[in-house]
Structure formats: C-alpha cells, structure tokens
Design an enzyme around this catalytic site. Sequence first.
Site, PDB file in Angstrom:
ATOM      1  CG  ASP A  59      -1.357   7.500   0.806  1.00 11.40           C
ATOM      2  OD1 ASP A  59      -0.193   8.137   0.422  1.00 11.40           O
ATOM      3  OD2 ASP A  59      -2.338   7.903   0.003  1.00 11.40           O
ATOM      4  CG  ASP A  93      -1.678   1.127   1.441  1.00 16.84           C
ATOM      5  OD1 ASP A  93      -2.439   1.634   0.203  1.00 16.84           O
ATOM      6  OD2 ASP A  93      -1.898   1.753   2.418  1.00 16.84           O
TER       7      ASP A  93
END
Length: 183
Positions: A13, A11
């Site tokens: 953020d 991922d």
Amino acid sequence: MTLLHKAAFLDRDGVINIDHGYTSVPEQFDFIDGIFDACRHLQQQGYLLIVVTNQSGIARGYYTEHQFALLTSWMKQQFAAHGVKIDGVYYCPHHAEKGQSPYNIDCDCRKPHPGMMLQAMREFHIDASQSLMVGDKAADMHAAAAAGIARKILVRSGQPLTDEDLASADEVWESLAQALQVL
C-alpha cells in the site's frame, strides 16, 4: 554452495497501489501509475520481487486472512498479465495494541521489525547487501536497515513525511516508476 539472489523488497500500500486504507477487494485496489513497467525493469535487472506488507486490517477484524489471500492472488495475476512475476508475498496480520485475539501480539514480523524480510532472505537465498527496499514510511526503512538491506528507497505516496522519515532513507523518489530512470 548456494547461489545468492538480489531482491527488490516492495511495500504494498503506497508503493504498488494507492493507499486508500485497509484495501481488501480488487474494486478498492488502484495500481500506481507505472508500477508494472518499473517492476518489469527491476526484474530485468535481475531482482527477485518480494512484497512485504503490514496488514493490520486483519488484526482489526476489517477483513480475513482468506480475503487477503484472494486479493493477493488477484494482484499477482494482474502483474503476470503485464509480464511481471511477483516471487513472494509476506504479510504481517498482527497489531499489538489495536488487534483482536489471536492477532493482538507483539511480533517480529510487523515493520519496523525485519521478520518478513529475514524470512524471505532465508527462503529465497537473498543477499541483503545486493538488495533494496522500496517503501512509503519510515517503518519500511527501519525494517530494511534491521535486515541489513543495502539500499533503502522512500517513495512519496501522499503520506506526510517528516525530516526524520526522509533521513531514514538512502534515496527519496516520487514513486517506484522513477526506477526506470534511476536503476
């Protein structure tokens, strides 16, 4: 016969950078301490590095796909300057409830759906049973499970995590930098 690769799905953020919310320019992008060393280590272990990121800021009209592409190019350059190659970046610009047309659709790419991961697996010939996902939310873990990814790692990035969130992961780490000790 096509050789299958293993991948570390990341991922963005909360895993690569501090999640300040709707990051859209380099001035807002603060890399998490140790991320370059951790990703270099994963790469040395033979993992492709694939970023899979929900970007509802596009759907909400906070920034454009072009602005996201410019930031992604800059991010990849920063990794390259540290000897790390990001092999692929997949993003979902949709949000069914809070998005503006044409992004206000219920898609199969927005995590917790596995669409981005499945696309990457097809395009890069990735073996899900040899791969891992590193995320900071249960949605990341659910997407990985739906894609058949073998190892689901949840990092504590400052997001509040419930017992249910923690239970969705195989492992819980403080950050991806812990990979240097674990992998």
